[in-house]
Scaffold this active site. Structure first.
Site, PDB file in Angstrom:
ATOM      1  N   ARG A 110       1.893   3.267   4.398  1.00  0.00           N
ATOM      2  CA  ARG A 110       1.299   2.114   4.478  1.00  0.00           C
ATOM      3  C   ARG A 110       2.102   1.169   4.743  1.00  0.00           C
ATOM      4  NH1 ARG A 110      -0.124  -0.909  -0.229  1.00  0.00           N
ATOM      5  NH2 ARG A 110      -1.800  -2.317   0.198  1.00  0.00           N
ATOM      6  N   LYS A 130       8.238   6.542  -8.145  1.00  0.00           N
ATOM      7  CA  LYS A 130       7.150   6.959  -6.604  1.00  0.00           C
ATOM      8  C   LYS A 130       7.598   8.434  -6.400  1.00  0.00           C
ATOM      9  CE  LYS A 130       5.440   5.923  -2.140  1.00  0.00           C
ATOM     10  NZ  LYS A 130       5.204   4.957  -1.086  1.00  0.00           N
ATOM     11  N   ARG A 156       3.031  -4.555  -7.735  1.00  0.00           N
ATOM     12  CA  ARG A 156       3.997  -3.863  -8.578  1.00  0.00           C
ATOM     13  C   ARG A 156       3.722  -4.505  -9.989  1.00  0.00           C
ATOM     14  NH1 ARG A 156       4.920  -1.645  -4.697  1.00  0.00           N
ATOM     15  NH2 ARG A 156       6.933  -1.160  -3.332  1.00  0.00           N
TER      16      ARG A 156
END
Length: 266
Positions: free
Chosen positions: A62, A121, A264
């Protein structure tokens, strides 16, 4: 025979009863599985297919981000399906829910399309569509791209990947093998692919609403202070029934839907 190829038959057998005409392809190397399936879709191909690659040389994420992909160390695949949902909102969240539930109880979802493991992640999702229909409900080919780290990449390699100029700094990486010791790329594909097809088909029939509560149980941001890439800060308060991120800011409740906004925790 590669590990991915060894699991192709099992994936096909599990999916084809729900998706006649479904095929699975494995390539040793490609620029991007999403790019390839979008090329086919724009050329008119609408047959359901899962394309996996041992290695991607130009994987995409993305906001123009690259995706770090190493043979045997990460699972990269794309699923192309013809779809005509009444509302496309929340599809990437539905994909995330499906993947997280298939992978491990510790996997969480960071809106809108990241898989997190222990605050790092684990993977990402890229959803694209192609078609020629004029109406909002016209049948289009959706290409769902998935990248999941099996081994944990080195942080330096991930940090060196190019991203959008205004994107927030990358999150430290995680690997599925941290919680599923010894898991292989092919085993991971077999864990996630059948459920993913079923959930995307359910999304076509029912939209995001049936997945909202499931997303909430995996929501990594809910109840936490967050910062958007445009500088706005607030408290994340889950997602709407259409999949928009709800952020309580000093100016009031803001619903974030733009694909150009990153988030975030503060």
């Amino acid at each position: 025979m590669s590990d991915l190829l060894a699991h192709v038959e099992s994936v096909w057998q599990a999916v084809v009863p729900d998706l006649p005409g479904f095929t699975v392809e494995v390539l040793p190397s490609i620029d991007s599985t999403n790019t390839e399936l979008m090329r086919r879709a724009r050329a008119g191909a609408m047959d359901p297919v899962l394309l996996a690659a041992e290695q991607q040389t130009a994987g995409r994420g993305r906001l123009g981000k690259a995706w770090h992909s190493r043979a045997g160390q990460s699972l990269t695949f794309s699923l192309a399906l013809p779809l005509a949902p009444a509302d496309w909102s929340g599809l990437s969240l539905t994909v995330g829910v499906s993947l997280a539930e298939s992978l491990h109880p510790d996997v969480r979802l960071k809106w809108p399309n990241d898989l997190w493991l222990h605050e790092r992640k684990l993977g990402g999702i890229l959803v694209e569509t192609a078609g020629t229909g004029d109406s909002a409900t016209a049948r289009r080919t959706v290409v769902v791209g998935v990248g999941i780290n099996i081994a944990r990449p080195e942080s330096a390699a991930v940090g060196a990947l190019a991203g959008a100029p205004n994107a927030l700094p990358p999150v430290a990486p995680a690997g599925l093998a941290e919680v599923l010791v010894g898991v292989t790329v092919g085993e991971a594909l077999e864990r996630v692919a059948p459920a993913l097809v079923r959930d995307v088909q359910r999304f076509e029939r029912e939209g995001f609403a049936p997945f909202a509560a499931r997303f909430a149980r995996r929501d990594a941001l809910s109840g936490r202070a967050v910062r958007l890439s445009d500088g706005v800060e607030g408290m994340a308060e889950g997602v709407s029934r259409q999949g928009a991120l709800q952020v309580l800011t000093p100016q009031g409740l803001r619903e974030v839907t733009s694909a150009e906004v990153s988030v975030r925790p503060c």
